[in-house]
Design a protein around this motif. Sequence first.
Motif, mmCIF file in Angstrom:
data_model
loop_
_atom_site.group_PDB
_atom_site.id
_atom_site.type_symbol
_atom_site.label_atom_id
_atom_site.label_comp_id
_atom_site.label_asym_id
_atom_site.label_seq_id
_atom_site.Cartn_x
_atom_site.Cartn_y
_atom_site.Cartn_z
ATOM 1 N N GLY A 1 -9.618 -15.284 -13.146
ATOM 2 C CA GLY A 1 -8.666 -15.734 -12.530
ATOM 3 C C GLY A 1 -8.463 -17.155 -12.010
ATOM 4 O O GLY A 1 -7.277 -17.310 -11.927
ATOM 5 N N LYS A 2 -9.543 -17.885 -12.312
ATOM 6 C CA LYS A 2 -9.795 -19.425 -11.664
ATOM 7 C C LYS A 2 -9.293 -20.240 -12.540
ATOM 8 O O LYS A 2 -8.452 -21.307 -12.917
ATOM 9 C CB LYS A 2 -11.105 -19.635 -11.310
ATOM 10 C CG LYS A 2 -12.048 -19.844 -12.810
ATOM 11 C CD LYS A 2 -12.994 -20.275 -12.474
ATOM 12 C CE LYS A 2 -12.987 -21.796 -12.349
ATOM 13 N NZ LYS A 2 -14.279 -23.013 -12.342
ATOM 14 N N PHE A 3 -9.093 -19.441 -14.057
ATOM 15 C CA PHE A 3 -8.373 -20.199 -14.331
ATOM 16 C C PHE A 3 -7.031 -20.280 -15.077
ATOM 17 O O PHE A 3 -6.465 -20.736 -16.047
ATOM 18 C CB PHE A 3 -8.960 -19.373 -16.438
ATOM 19 C CG PHE A 3 -10.732 -20.465 -16.860
ATOM 20 C CD1 PHE A 3 -10.492 -21.330 -17.254
ATOM 21 C CD2 PHE A 3 -11.263 -19.383 -16.128
ATOM 22 C CE1 PHE A 3 -11.694 -21.761 -16.964
ATOM 23 C CE2 PHE A 3 -12.810 -19.642 -15.658
ATOM 24 C CZ PHE A 3 -13.655 -20.769 -16.842
ATOM 25 N N PHE A 4 -6.067 -18.940 -14.743
ATOM 26 C CA PHE A 4 -4.762 -19.182 -14.602
ATOM 27 C C PHE A 4 -3.917 -19.205 -13.481
ATOM 28 O O PHE A 4 -4.366 -19.081 -12.526
ATOM 29 C CB PHE A 4 -4.909 -17.801 -14.785
ATOM 30 C CG PHE A 4 -5.502 -17.440 -16.666
ATOM 31 C CD1 PHE A 4 -4.605 -18.038 -17.895
ATOM 32 C CD2 PHE A 4 -6.349 -16.795 -16.637
ATOM 33 C CE1 PHE A 4 -5.453 -17.813 -18.900
ATOM 34 C CE2 PHE A 4 -6.849 -16.283 -17.260
ATOM 35 C CZ PHE A 4 -7.250 -16.745 -18.989
ATOM 36 N N ASP A 5 -2.284 -19.257 -13.920
ATOM 37 C CA ASP A 5 -1.895 -19.315 -11.744
ATOM 38 C C ASP A 5 -1.477 -17.669 -12.707
ATOM 39 O O ASP A 5 -0.394 -16.951 -13.475
ATOM 40 C CB ASP A 5 -0.695 -19.980 -13.006
ATOM 41 C CG ASP A 5 0.955 -19.335 -11.889
ATOM 42 O OD1 ASP A 5 0.737 -18.292 -11.516
ATOM 43 O OD2 ASP A 5 1.681 -20.751 -11.506
ATOM 44 N N ILE A 6 -1.950 -16.694 -11.809
ATOM 45 C CA ILE A 6 -1.893 -15.317 -12.236
ATOM 46 C C ILE A 6 -0.166 -14.742 -11.684
ATOM 47 O O ILE A 6 -0.240 -13.957 -12.500
ATOM 48 C CB ILE A 6 -2.821 -14.606 -11.001
ATOM 49 C CG1 ILE A 6 -4.332 -14.855 -11.415
ATOM 50 C CG2 ILE A 6 -2.761 -13.106 -11.017
ATOM 51 C CD1 ILE A 6 -4.602 -14.805 -12.629
#
Length: 383
Positions: free
Chosen positions: A362-367
């Motif tokens: 989740g920390k890598f994306f704009d969810i």
Amino acid sequence: MISEIKNEIKEATFVAILLDETCDVTNFSQLSKVLRYVYKGEVYERFVGFHDVSGDRSAEALAKLAIDTLEVFQCKDKLVVQTYDGAAVMAGHLNGVQAKVREVIPHAVFVHCYAHKLNLVLSQAVSCISACRVFFANLSGFVSFLVHSSKRTNLLDTIVQKRFPKLAPTRWSYSSRLVQTVADHKVELEELYEHILENPEDWNTTAINEARGFLMMLRDFQFNFLLCVFGELFSLTDVTFNIVQSKYLDITFCSKEVEALKDKLNTKRNCGFDKIWLKTETVSDCEPARKKRKGNCSEATVKDDFRRMYLEILDTVIMQLNIRFQSLHDLKFIEMFDSKKISTFSDVFPEEAFQKLRTLYGKFFDIVRLKSELSAMFTSKQV
């Protein structure tokens, strides 16, 4: 070359590290290091060097080496996957390299070939039980005896009319074929060894002595018992082995197959021994050897000893399945990229798989944006 790889990694968003260790011709232990990443829309795997680890192959040392490599290429924060072989020092879920790397980089998911995991499950069942280790060593002896001499190989072709599978002891598909070959051609193999013993003038002393030993082995009750046990065990695991090799993107399906395998093994555990015992009594030419005990050693006691061995084998396999496949469901998000299933996502968005992705990365994306883009992709007619 290293400078060029560093420049490419600077532009990459995600990086995976692959490590594998083997001995070179001088018997030094060398660790190969590979980085995998996406650069300008293409996936690249770059070999970045060997490292001599002969002095220290502990999990702590190898984990430090992995992290040091990531720091040299300035990609520690980009690491999303680590992949190694299944050796305990690498893959151990408590103290292995992968666990120690995740202490520093929590989102560095460990991925290991699940077909190979099944190999390791079976390997563990053997390494933990001395009788099984001896059994498979003897099976390999069959192959060595018959293939290392053209004269013996010719006799094999004449009498048995079936070649043994090529030696590959670390592959349990090889062990499965070997067990099946010996079980199917046991009578012919006995005839082969009897032929050698009945014609001593044609064979040297070593061949005669080994033939006598292998003939006794083929008639031994415990050998036949384990031949029956592993024959039935492999008939179940081979099916699952083939499925997890061919359906590696369908995590849900693989999970169900692994659970189905455990259910079948539990059924065998609860009510399969008597069938194996009767089958062994049919194919064996002698009674089971009675272990030396204080007092009387009855037939019932001997049977109980074999029952305990049978249960130990199955319990070990089931336990290893639980340990080695416990993280399988965490990779469910991989299903979202299975081309064969994407069409089904246009009607029902794969929410469970998406949440697994969110938990891990989740920390890598704009969810919110990612979910919107995936929904658009799944409903696109061009997919």
